[in-house]
Design an enzyme around this catalytic site. Structure first.
Site, PDB file in Angstrom:
ATOM      1  N   LYS A  16       0.829  -1.218   0.000  1.00  0.00           N
ATOM      2  CA  LYS A  16       0.000   0.000   0.000  1.00  0.00           C
ATOM      3  C   LYS A  16       0.863   1.267   0.000  1.00  0.00           C
ATOM      4  CE  LYS A  16      -1.932  -1.632   3.755  1.00  0.00           C
ATOM      5  NZ  LYS A  16      -1.440  -3.025   3.750  1.00  0.00           N
ATOM      6  N   HIS A  41       4.467   0.669   6.327  1.00  0.00           N
ATOM      7  CA  HIS A  41       4.299   0.912   4.899  1.00  0.00           C
ATOM      8  C   HIS A  41       5.641   1.322   4.293  1.00  0.00           C
ATOM      9  CE1 HIS A  41      -0.318   1.625   5.400  1.00  0.00           C
ATOM     10  NE2 HIS A  41       0.081   0.439   5.783  1.00  0.00           N
TER      11      HIS A  41
HETATM   12  P1  GDP Z   1       2.236  -2.259   3.020  1.00  0.00           P
HETATM   13  O1  GDP Z   1       2.131  -2.498   4.476  1.00  0.00           O
HETATM   14  O2  GDP Z   1       1.003  -2.689   2.279  1.00  0.00           O
HETATM   15  O3  GDP Z   1       2.628  -0.853   2.653  1.00  0.00           O
HETATM   16  O4  GDP Z   1       3.401  -3.211   2.494  1.00  0.00           O
HETATM   17  P2  GDP Z   1       4.826  -3.451   3.215  1.00  0.00           P
HETATM   18  O5  GDP Z   1       5.675  -2.257   3.018  1.00  0.00           O
HETATM   19  O6  GDP Z   1       4.648  -3.942   4.604  1.00  0.00           O
HETATM   20  O7  GDP Z   1       5.350  -4.701   2.405  1.00  0.00           O
HETATM   21  C1  GDP Z   1       5.549  -4.664   1.032  1.00  0.00           C
HETATM   22  C2  GDP Z   1       7.021  -5.020   0.753  1.00  0.00           C
HETATM   23  O8  GDP Z   1       7.194  -5.353  -0.604  1.00  0.00           O
HETATM   24  C3  GDP Z   1       7.964  -3.856   0.987  1.00  0.00           C
HETATM   25  O9  GDP Z   1       9.192  -4.348   1.438  1.00  0.00           O
HETATM   26  C4  GDP Z   1       8.085  -3.222  -0.386  1.00  0.00           C
HETATM   27  O10 GDP Z   1       9.312  -2.510  -0.545  1.00  0.00           O
HETATM   28  C5  GDP Z   1       8.059  -4.433  -1.256  1.00  0.00           C
HETATM   29  N1  GDP Z   1       7.454  -4.260  -2.590  1.00  0.00           N
HETATM   30  C6  GDP Z   1       6.400  -3.493  -2.944  1.00  0.00           C
HETATM   31  N2  GDP Z   1       6.072  -3.709  -4.238  1.00  0.00           N
HETATM   32  C7  GDP Z   1       6.936  -4.625  -4.693  1.00  0.00           C
HETATM   33  C8  GDP Z   1       7.098  -5.293  -5.955  1.00  0.00           C
HETATM   34  O11 GDP Z   1       6.345  -5.093  -6.915  1.00  0.00           O
HETATM   35  N3  GDP Z   1       8.103  -6.209  -6.043  1.00  0.00           N
HETATM   36  C9  GDP Z   1       8.932  -6.484  -5.016  1.00  0.00           C
HETATM   37  N4  GDP Z   1       9.886  -7.378  -5.208  1.00  0.00           N
HETATM   38  N5  GDP Z   1       8.814  -5.880  -3.823  1.00  0.00           N
HETATM   39  C10 GDP Z   1       7.822  -4.979  -3.664  1.00  0.00           C
HETATM   40  P1  IMO Z   2       0.110  -3.063   7.150  1.00  0.00           P
HETATM   41  O1  IMO Z   2      -0.644  -1.778   7.163  1.00  0.00           O
HETATM   42  C1  IMO Z   2       0.217  -7.290   8.288  1.00  0.00           C
HETATM   43  C2  IMO Z   2      -1.776  -8.345  12.031  1.00  0.00           C
HETATM   44  C3  IMO Z   2      -0.894  -8.839  13.172  1.00  0.00           C
HETATM   45  C4  IMO Z   2      -1.850  -9.773  13.870  1.00  0.00           C
HETATM   46  C5  IMO Z   2      -3.191  -9.061  13.723  1.00  0.00           C
HETATM   47  C6  IMO Z   2      -3.603  -8.235  14.932  1.00  0.00           C
HETATM   48  O2  IMO Z   2       1.588  -2.901   7.171  1.00  0.00           O
HETATM   49  O3  IMO Z   2      -0.378  -3.948   6.054  1.00  0.00           O
HETATM   50  P2  IMO Z   2      -2.770  -5.905  15.919  1.00  0.00           P
HETATM   51  O4  IMO Z   2      -1.408  -5.471  16.387  1.00  0.00           O
HETATM   52  O5  IMO Z   2      -3.331  -5.074  14.826  1.00  0.00           O
HETATM   53  O6  IMO Z   2      -3.739  -6.086  17.043  1.00  0.00           O
HETATM   54  O7  IMO Z   2      -2.524  -7.383  15.323  1.00  0.00           O
HETATM   55  O8  IMO Z   2      -3.061  -8.210  12.603  1.00  0.00           O
HETATM   56  N1  IMO Z   2      -1.392  -7.035  11.472  1.00  0.00           N
HETATM   57  C7  IMO Z   2      -0.782  -6.872  10.293  1.00  0.00           C
HETATM   58  N2  IMO Z   2      -0.330  -7.778   9.407  1.00  0.00           N
HETATM   59  N3  IMO Z   2       0.285  -5.963   7.998  1.00  0.00           N
HETATM   60  C8  IMO Z   2      -0.191  -5.048   8.865  1.00  0.00           C
HETATM   61  O9  IMO Z   2      -0.252  -3.726   8.573  1.00  0.00           O
HETATM   62  C9  IMO Z   2      -0.727  -5.484  10.089  1.00  0.00           C
HETATM   63  N4  IMO Z   2      -1.246  -4.862  11.167  1.00  0.00           N
HETATM   64  C10 IMO Z   2      -1.671  -5.816  11.989  1.00  0.00           C
HETATM   65  O10 IMO Z   2       0.240  -9.495  12.688  1.00  0.00           O
HETATM   66  O11 IMO Z   2      -1.935 -10.990  13.167  1.00  0.00           O
HETATM   67 MG    MG Z   3       3.182  -3.477   6.013  1.00  0.00          MG
END
Ligand code: GDP
Ligand code: IMO
Ligand code: MG
Length: 419
Positions: A16, A41
């Site tokens: 995201k 994020h």
């Molecule tokens: P969010 O919580 O939805 O913002 O996602 P996160 O940041 O927790 O996890 C997504 C991970 O995938 C991060 O480490 C990003 O840098 C990485 N990422 C995002 N888009 C891509 C993609 O298209 N390819 C690869 N290889 N990594 C990606």
């Molecule tokens: P983003 O925004 C992945 C999961 C936790 C746990 C459950 C409840 O980066 O996608 P909490 O601390 O919210 O009470 O935990 O939800 N969890 C996530 N898993 N991405 C997240 O956020 C999460 N935020 C909470 O691992 O299973």
């Molecule tokens: Mg995340």
């Protein structure tokens, strides 16, 4: 104008942050509407990587206003740390990051309660991020919460009463703690918070729309972690779905415009709870390794599996998704075969509908696709997509009934292809 919403369709971590950053140039305001520092994020550009927890992901694109909405829960200590890190890398936000007075505060004792509750659950623990999310939303719903706006009015008294109440609750658990150091950090966080503009964000957002400006609402977590529609009780404590943008920002349902639903070309989950397509073999291991699937907040290894179209179709329905965004296809670049779950078998009966409970007895039924076996990370246009990849996307679009408008082929801002 309307509010466009970007939200996760799986169990979080879909990417995201990256896509909000990519879309931000089209908007005047970016606003988080729920969740808190349980989110992590990640954004990458110009060889820099940032992980945002409470700050919206629209801060890096041209001085746009970013808002922390009323539906968010905010930990001042973690907020301070996040802001200071951003300041060190040259990003000054006090003039363009607004905070809703109605956002609830995560108190230091909420974090302790989170830990105590998890410990008390033993084997049945949720596997929370330990950030006090559940206890803070519980206090909000039970009408005991402290809000950002309270900082401006009789704060010490309200804070002391809340802490006393929490201490009493903690006394019922076999749980040792030392409040003093975390309280000190937390109070320093309150001072930091005061440097920012507190707003009645529902007025601000609606005024922005009525001035003909565009607003992007940024979700946290994912639909399968939604407190109503996720894999309950293994969920977070907020509404992560599109309706959460209405309550979390104060915008009416008829003010919602595009709904961007984001998902990985495979699937991951952190913490406990059901995951029908989870892989326990070397393919799951490969996904984790190649996709760097380790939590952005906790560093925990993420559980990995094939894409689950039954869950995605459910998420598309619940959110009214109008455009899909598919992430991390590059991770499966070299896979000879790719699978997608197209139905569940529940108690011997095949279904494409999400059952009441997926905690037990759900067997995924897969369709296999030949892999594309081409490095996608440097691709810049759809015309470069291999035939096998086009077929994979086409199948997903037809199954879900919504077009895939963006494809991400790497973590960098530039590795994004619009279709
Ligand atoms: P969010 O919580 O939805 O913002 O996602 P996160 O940041 O927790 O996890 C997504 C991970 O995938 C991060 O480490 C990003 O840098 C990485 N990422 C995002 N888009 C891509 C993609 O298209 N390819 C690869 N290889 N990594 C990606
Ligand atoms: P983003 O925004 C992945 C999961 C936790 C746990 C459950 C409840 O980066 O996608 P909490 O601390 O919210 O009470 O935990 O939800 N969890 C996530 N898993 N991405 C997240 O956020 C999460 N935020 C909470 O691992 O299973
Ligand atoms: Mg995340």
């Amino acid at each position: 104008m309307k509010v466009d919403v970007l939200l996760g369709l799986q169990w979080g971590d879909e990417g995201k942050g990256k896509i909000v950053d990519v879309l931000t140039p089209n908007y005047s305001v970016v606003s988080r509407f729920q969740g808190g520092p349980n989110a992590g994020h990640t954004l990458e550009f110009e060889n820099q990587k940032y992980v945002l927890r409470s700050v919206p992901s629209g801060i890096f694109q041209g001085g746009k206003v970013n808002v922390i909405g009323n539906g968010v829960v905010l930990d001042p200590a973690l907020f301070k740390a996040e802001i200071e890190q951003l300041e060190q890398s040259g990003h000054e936000l006090t003039q363009r990051l607004y905070i809703s007075r109605k956002a609830h505060l995560i108190l230091p004792t909420h974090r302790l309660l989170d830990a105590a509750l998890e410990a008390a659950k033993g084997k049945g623990k949720i596997g929370t991020t330990g950030k006090g999310i559940g206890p803070t939303y519980t206090d909000k719903t039970s009408r005991n919460g402290l809000r950002v706006g309270d900082i401006e009015n009789n704060f010490e008294e309200k804070y002391a009463a809340a802490i006393a109440r929490h201490k009493e609750m903690l006394s019922h658990y076999d749980f040792q703690y030392d409040l003093e150091p975390i309280e000190k950090e937390w109070l320093a966080g309150i001072e930091k918070l005061k440097q920012f503009k507190f707003v009645d964000s529902e007025h601000f957002v609606n005024k922005t729309l009525s001035e003909g400006k565009r607003v992007l609402a940024e979700g946290a977590q994912g639909t399968m972690l939604d407190v109503d529609f996720g894999s309950y009780p293994f969920v977070t404590s907020s509404n992560t779905i599109c309706a959460g943008a209405c309550t979390g920002l104060g915008v009416a349902p008829n003010k919602i415009g595009e709904v961007f639903g984001i998902f990985k070309a495979y699937c991951t989950r952190v913490g406990s709870g059901p995951f029908p397509t989870e892989l326990f073999d070397e393919v799951g291991e490969e996904l984790r390794k190649l996709g760097h699937e380790f939590g952005a907040v906790t560093g925990r290894p993420r559980r990995c599996g094939w894409v689950d179209l039954v869950a995605l179709k459910y998420a598309v329905m619940i959110n009214g998704v109008t455009q899909l965004i598919m992430m991390k296809s590059d991770v499966m670049d070299q896979f000879p075969t790719i699978k997608a779950c197209v139905a569940y078998k529940v108690n011997g009966v095949e279904t494409k509908d999400m059952p009441f409970d997926i905690n037990e007895g759900v067997e995924p039924i897969y369709r296999e696709f030949p892999g594309w076996k081409v490095d996608m990370t440097k691709m810049t246009s759809e015309s470069q997509f291999p035939e096998e990849y086009k077929n994979y996307i086409k199948f997903i679009e037809e199954y879900l009934g919504v077009p895939v408008k963006y494809v991400s082929v790497g973590p960098d801002r530039e590795q994004t292809i619009a279709r």
